[in-house]
Design an enzyme around this catalytic site. Structure first.
Site, PDB file in Angstrom:
ATOM      1  N   TRP B 102      39.652  42.762  44.261  1.00 32.22           N
ATOM      2  CA  TRP B 102      39.910  41.354  43.950  1.00 32.22           C
ATOM      3  C   TRP B 102      41.379  41.122  43.654  1.00 32.22           C
ATOM      4  O   TRP B 102      41.938  40.088  44.050  1.00 32.22           O
ATOM      5  CB  TRP B 102      38.991  40.874  42.826  1.00 32.22           C
ATOM      6  CG  TRP B 102      37.572  40.934  43.286  1.00 32.22           C
ATOM      7  CD1 TRP B 102      36.621  41.847  42.941  1.00 32.22           C
ATOM      8  CD2 TRP B 102      36.951  40.076  44.272  1.00 32.22           C
ATOM      9  NE1 TRP B 102      35.456  41.607  43.636  1.00 32.22           N
ATOM     10  CE2 TRP B 102      35.624  40.534  44.457  1.00 32.22           C
ATOM     11  CE3 TRP B 102      37.395  38.979  45.007  1.00 32.22           C
ATOM     12  CZ2 TRP B 102      34.738  39.920  45.347  1.00 32.22           C
ATOM     13  CZ3 TRP B 102      36.519  38.369  45.890  1.00 32.22           C
ATOM     14  CH2 TRP B 102      35.208  38.843  46.048  1.00 32.22           C
ATOM     15  N   ASP B 169      42.809  37.066  35.906  1.00 31.44           N
ATOM     16  CA  ASP B 169      41.485  36.840  36.485  1.00 31.44           C
ATOM     17  C   ASP B 169      40.474  37.580  35.615  1.00 31.44           C
ATOM     18  O   ASP B 169      40.416  38.802  35.619  1.00 31.44           O
ATOM     19  CB  ASP B 169      41.475  37.377  37.923  1.00 31.44           C
ATOM     20  CG  ASP B 169      40.093  37.266  38.581  1.00 31.44           C
ATOM     21  OD1 ASP B 169      39.124  36.825  37.918  1.00 31.44           O
ATOM     22  OD2 ASP B 169      39.986  37.629  39.769  1.00 31.44           O
ATOM     23  N   LYS B 193      29.192  35.440  36.268  1.00 29.32           N
ATOM     24  CA  LYS B 193      28.906  36.682  35.547  1.00 29.32           C
ATOM     25  C   LYS B 193      28.444  36.271  34.135  1.00 29.32           C
ATOM     26  O   LYS B 193      27.266  36.136  33.900  1.00 29.32           O
ATOM     27  CB  LYS B 193      30.118  37.600  35.460  1.00 29.32           C
ATOM     28  CG  LYS B 193      30.982  37.657  36.681  1.00 29.32           C
ATOM     29  CD  LYS B 193      30.438  38.510  37.805  1.00 29.32           C
ATOM     30  CE  LYS B 193      31.508  38.643  38.895  1.00 29.32           C
ATOM     31  NZ  LYS B 193      31.014  39.240  40.124  1.00 29.32           N
TER      32      LYS B 193
END
Lengths: 356, 356
Positions: B102, B169, B193
């Protein structure tokens, strides 16, 4: 009391969609898991996405004609910039039809990418009609229009013939009427009118028009990358896509666009007939451009407003107040609105006439 | 059979969130309308958005400190390009820490905007640890890092001290542990999440850092415009925001981040202790960088795989297979995962040892 939801969007959806969606949140496909907690890569959700994408093309009559359907996130407003990013050539230009607030928002974003020609506009008349007899330059990268203007209650009844790609924002009338959808190269629509709840945007693309802008496009804004990843470039908005699929299935079971079009025409006809007949009311938009989705109208005499507002609220109608830039009233009668609810509104209008 | 959902995301959420969300789809706030059909401008939904935004700042200890919370659409992947669009000066540069897939995706998008320095990377060791002892150039527009690496099971335990804006992030560990959140200038996180279902992205911004990039930013990508419109620049993803609010309320009622952190530490400790004790298993990531959210581990001997897989599936565990770029197993033990479910997994690991 039964509610009659005239909201312009998010808006009424079929009752069975609510029931099935609520069930899937408690237990999806008898998996023992919620639709909210399953992986987007799970077999069950991949099947949802595949069915939704295929059903869009089937309903629009675009199967096997070089089109791809994507369910993206971000809202139709994100398409306002994705369209020029993907289609407007560097040092090129684009042609836009200015039919209202949303067309304007699309124009504003396009201007950041290059020359943006407004080929026609009804701004001077507060967008009460659709401009006609405009010409589209053959050297523009694409032509952009808004098929239905939610705020102003106007709707394009035909689309120009041009050799350049035609891009259409159909957020507020997609899946509501029969059209030759092959005349469009990109159709996009926020889900939250006729397709599902807010949170996903449908983009239907004729694949062959992509790849020519000469721009470096960020991955998340690149239609080709979304197509290559089968609408799973990143985690999609799982629940909004699922609820959209339920709505598309409802439409298919009803008989598809041809069937809903007849119902929509009957609803609009019922309401416009009363607006034209009842001396207390008047329509807002030009008769030939009247929207079958958003019916804008007003009282002839604003002294009756308080009484009328109390009356429609008393029978369970909500969301009827017009947008602040138009005033008056707006009845949004999307696909899922039953004609019985329109009759309730018409009855209130008649009752007002009897009382005055 | 009770399911133990170890999915990496979308993932397990609290049961009461599913129940309240399903109820709101049938009837929201006793309005007679579904949460899916109400206007995002309705009083009831504006209250949802306001409470969600305020609760984020309260839980993070950022109230009254110049921060704004936004619930956007598009996924954290859209932030990969919104961050450089808003922060990287024209002809400027940005500093990125490369800790996995990511982080790499964020780097790829930043490169389209200007010079993108990778100040540290653990790529050569397949991202099994967090790089340390890197330096951050003082003239970069910002520093970007990924606090928890979902795929590789590593987590940053501390963050660098620097005078330039720090962007993090936190998609896979937000609201899971106590940190001094004032050390960050932008925190972003896809909801799916610890915060809610897929379909919305939280962005927390120290407002004073905005407005300096010198770029013309499209409206939908401009943090300042989203702030000015109180996270309603366009129709927000209504249901994902509502379900996120329910999850944040659940967390607050539990005692907030300090309370969940203790539970998360107990869960991770239980599982890592077994991985280290059981001779059949080994951890994948460096011990000092082990994630409390995503526990990556593997069998010492792959001959036991078939037996182990059958055993954990038999007790209702799902989503335990590791990501293809790491292999082995990954137990995602987010906030809503009860310690009882972790015990079920540990028991299976012990049982395998007894059977071999």
């Amino acid at each position: 009391m039964k509610k009659h939801n005239y909201s312009a969007g998010p808006c009424i959806l079929p009752k069975e969609v609510f029931e099935k969606a609520a069930q899937a949140i408690l237990d999806f496909n008898n998996s023992g898991l919620s639709i909210l907690e399953i992986s987007h890569r799970s077999k069950d959700f991949v099947a949802v996405m595949e069915e939704a994408r295929a059903l869009v093309l089937e309903l629009l009559g675009l199967e096997g004609k070089g089109y791809q359907a994507l369910f993206l996130a971000g809202g139709a407003s994100l398409e306002f910039l994705m369209v020029p990013y993907n289609l407007m050539k560097v040092d090129g230009k684009a042609a836009y039809l200015d039919t209202g607030t949303w067309a304007n928002n699309a124009i504003k974003e396009a201007k950041l990418f290059g020359e943006t020609l407004i080929v026609g506009s009804s701004k001077a008349e507060n967008y009460n009609h659709i401009p006609k007899n405009y010409s589209i330059p053959a050297d523009a990268s694409y032509f952009h229009c808004t098929s239905n203007n939610t705020i102003f209650g106007t709707q394009m009844k035909s689309f120009p013939n041009t050799d350049i790609p035609v891009v259409c924002d159909m957020s507020s009338d997609i899946f509501s009427r029969s059209l030759d959808f092959t005349q469009f190269d990109i159709i996009y629509a926020g889900a939250q009118k006729n397709m599902g709840p807010a949170g996903t945007t449908l983009v239907v693309i004729k694949e062959e028009i992509l790849g020519n802008s000469g721009r470096m496009i960020p991955g998340m804004l690149d239609y080709q990358q979304h197509i290559a990843k089968e609408s799973m470039y990143n985690t999609p908005p799982v629940f909004p896509v699922y609820a959209s699929l339920l709505t598309l299935q409802w439409l298919k079971n009803l008989g598809g666009i041809a069937a809903i079009e007849k119902i929509n025409e009957a609803k609009a006809n019922l309401l416009y007939t009363e607006i034209d007949r009842n001396p207390l009311f008047k329509g807002v938009s030009a008769v030939e451009d009247r929207s079958l989705m958003n019916v804008t109208f007003d009282l002839e005499n604003e002294a009756h407003q308080e009484k009328f507002d109390a009356m429609w609220k008393a029978v369970g109608i909500s969301g009827l107040t017009g947008h602040r830039s138009v005033g008056g009233y707006r009845a949004s009668i999307y696909n899922a609105m039953p004609i019985e609810s329109v009759q309730v509104l018409v009855d209130v209008m008649k009752e007002l006439e009897n009382k005055i």
